[in-house]
Design a protein around this motif. Structure first.
Motif, mmCIF file in Angstrom:
data_model
loop_
_atom_site.group_PDB
_atom_site.id
_atom_site.type_symbol
_atom_site.label_atom_id
_atom_site.label_comp_id
_atom_site.label_asym_id
_atom_site.label_seq_id
_atom_site.Cartn_x
_atom_site.Cartn_y
_atom_site.Cartn_z
ATOM 1 N N GLY A 1 8.730 -13.128 26.839
ATOM 2 C CA GLY A 1 8.558 -13.132 28.287
ATOM 3 C C GLY A 1 7.809 -14.338 28.813
ATOM 4 O O GLY A 1 7.559 -14.428 30.010
ATOM 5 N N GLU A 2 7.447 -15.268 27.929
ATOM 6 C CA GLU A 2 6.747 -16.481 28.363
ATOM 7 C C GLU A 2 7.753 -17.449 28.985
ATOM 8 O O GLU A 2 8.916 -17.496 28.592
ATOM 9 N N ALA B 1 6.218 -12.528 38.644
ATOM 10 C CA ALA B 1 4.811 -12.936 38.773
ATOM 11 C C ALA B 1 4.516 -14.149 37.900
ATOM 12 O O ALA B 1 3.833 -15.084 38.341
ATOM 13 N N ARG B 2 5.048 -14.168 36.685
ATOM 14 C CA ARG B 2 4.840 -15.319 35.805
ATOM 15 C C ARG B 2 5.481 -16.583 36.392
ATOM 16 O O ARG B 2 4.950 -17.673 36.279
ATOM 17 N N ASN C 1 12.464 -8.842 36.774
ATOM 18 C CA ASN C 1 11.504 -7.750 36.938
ATOM 19 C C ASN C 1 10.197 -8.312 37.514
ATOM 20 O O ASN C 1 10.009 -9.528 37.590
ATOM 21 N N LYS C 2 9.300 -7.438 37.908
ATOM 22 C CA LYS C 2 8.060 -7.851 38.577
ATOM 23 C C LYS C 2 7.191 -8.741 37.693
ATOM 24 O O LYS C 2 6.588 -9.694 38.166
ATOM 25 N N LYS C 3 7.136 -8.449 36.408
ATOM 26 C CA LYS C 3 6.311 -9.227 35.489
ATOM 27 C C LYS C 3 6.840 -10.657 35.364
ATOM 28 O O LYS C 3 6.075 -11.619 35.423
ATOM 29 N N THR C 4 8.152 -10.805 35.217
ATOM 30 C CA THR C 4 8.754 -12.135 35.106
ATOM 31 C C THR C 4 8.602 -12.891 36.418
ATOM 32 O O THR C 4 8.294 -14.088 36.424
ATOM 33 N N GLU D 1 3.314 -17.913 39.205
ATOM 34 C CA GLU D 1 2.134 -18.555 38.631
ATOM 35 C C GLU D 1 2.456 -19.940 38.074
ATOM 36 O O GLU D 1 1.612 -20.827 38.086
#
Length: 79
Positions: A40-41, A73-74, A68-71, A77
């Motif tokens: 997911g990095e 957000a990354r 997805n929300k995590k991706t 950033e």
């Protein structure tokens, strides 16, 4: 923001379709594309390029979905 599968690479980017191009010519612009690895990095894509925009053919996109929300957000950033 879209998550794209390009052959064997998952890439997240802002996508814009170009109009008025010949069939088979590149017709999509990816802004600040990042490859998503198995953990997911995110890393700049394509590697070793300084470009912030990449033009591709839409026919090279195998899957186009919302990340997805995590991706997401990354990605935000990393901008």
């Amino acid at each position: 923001m879209q998550l794209l599968l390009l052959r064997d690479q998952w890439v997240v980017a802002r996508v814009e379709e170009l109009g008025g191009v010949e069939f088979g010519d590149p017709d999509c612009v990816l802004y600040k594309p990042r490859e998503v690895n198995k953990d997911g990095e995110l890393t700049p894509w394509p590697p070793h390029a300084e470009e912030g925009e990449v033009v591709i053919r839409s026919s090279d996109i195998l899957v186009l979905v919302n990340p997805n929300k995590k991706t997401l957000a990354r990605y935000i950033e990393s901008e």
